[in-house]
Design an enzyme around this catalytic site. Sequence first.
Site, PDB file in Angstrom:
ATOM      1  N   ILE A  19       0.827  -1.205   0.000  1.00  0.00           N
ATOM      2  CA  ILE A  19       0.000   0.000   0.000  1.00  0.00           C
ATOM      3  C   ILE A  19       0.860   1.254   0.000  1.00  0.00           C
ATOM      4  CG2 ILE A  19      -1.606   1.345   1.406  1.00  0.00           C
ATOM      5  CD1 ILE A  19      -2.884  -1.321   2.253  1.00  0.00           C
ATOM      6  N   ASP A  49      13.236   4.088  11.632  1.00  0.00           N
ATOM      7  CA  ASP A  49      12.134   3.451  12.345  1.00  0.00           C
ATOM      8  C   ASP A  49      11.268   4.539  12.948  1.00  0.00           C
ATOM      9  OD1 ASP A  49      10.425   2.038  13.949  1.00  0.00           O
ATOM     10  OD2 ASP A  49      11.979   0.904  15.006  1.00  0.00           O
ATOM     11  N   VAL A  50      10.047   4.683  12.447  1.00  0.00           N
ATOM     12  CA  VAL A  50       9.179   5.771  12.908  1.00  0.00           C
ATOM     13  C   VAL A  50       8.793   5.625  14.369  1.00  0.00           C
ATOM     14  CG1 VAL A  50       8.263   6.290  10.620  1.00  0.00           C
ATOM     15  CG2 VAL A  50       7.112   4.570  12.044  1.00  0.00           C
ATOM     16  N   SER A  57      -7.607   0.614   9.664  1.00  0.00           N
ATOM     17  CA  SER A  57      -8.024  -0.711   9.189  1.00  0.00           C
ATOM     18  C   SER A  57      -9.448  -0.967   9.621  1.00  0.00           C
ATOM     19  CB  SER A  57      -7.115  -1.804   9.762  1.00  0.00           C
ATOM     20  OG  SER A  57      -7.601  -3.090   9.432  1.00  0.00           O
ATOM     21  N   TYR A 111      -2.867  -5.847  16.947  1.00  0.00           N
ATOM     22  CA  TYR A 111      -3.116  -5.138  15.687  1.00  0.00           C
ATOM     23  C   TYR A 111      -4.477  -4.448  15.718  1.00  0.00           C
ATOM     24  CZ  TYR A 111      -3.596  -4.277  10.679  1.00  0.00           C
ATOM     25  OH  TYR A 111      -3.775  -3.687   9.458  1.00  0.00           O
TER      26      TYR A 111
END
Length: 248
Positions: A14, A51-52, A129, A142
């Site tokens: 994505i 790495d955010v 999501s 998640y």
Amino acid sequence: MADVAIVTGGSRGIGRAIVDRLAADGARVMTCGRGPRPGDLPDAIGWMSGDVARPEDARQILAAAQAAFGTPTILVNNAGVQVEKTVADSSDADWELVIGANCRGVFNMTRAVLPGMQDAGGVIVNIGSISGHVADPSMALYNASKAFVHGLTRSIAVDHGPQVRCNAISPGWIMTAMSDEAFALAENPTAAKADALARHPAGRFGSPEDIARAVAWLVSEEARFITGQCLTVDGGLTAASPLNPGLF
């Protein structure tokens, strides 16, 4: 003047589709990931490995975008990971991984870009999501992380408008490596995939380009009165009854 966009997690799936679409629409794009620069990434696209979940990396990604292109006017928080476990099975390391990327990463990047956007204006799109609305089994962290993204989206819109618009997109089953990993958890992955497909009124699974199109619209002037919303892009999956349509 062209928009300057940061898209996190833009190496594949994505994120890469969003990078390609925004660049095609004329934006100057900086993207990032935890690995090395993808070999097929066009030269015009900026890249930084980072790495955010780390505040210092978020600041460095912003600084790299500013140095290369100018002050960002678009931020797409796409970077994310999933761990396929229940609460009882999840470890502290699982928590750090999922919450770090999916929650802390969105927070860190948004906090970094807000000062510039509050001066010049800007648009933030967070990739949530449908799992933030309805729980997928064995995906506890998640699911919870995406609910956080949806809630933070509303707070950003309320606290930082009108200079900054902020919306989220809630994808459904989008055919990426992450989706394949989820189907692989089933006892019969082929049957699970066929059943999932039958539940889509659109008659197909989504593609990364479907999400990129939604992002392109939300950051455009066509969506200038839309903020604080979670746009579901799932081919009608969550609109349908949970009953198996093949039995009726």
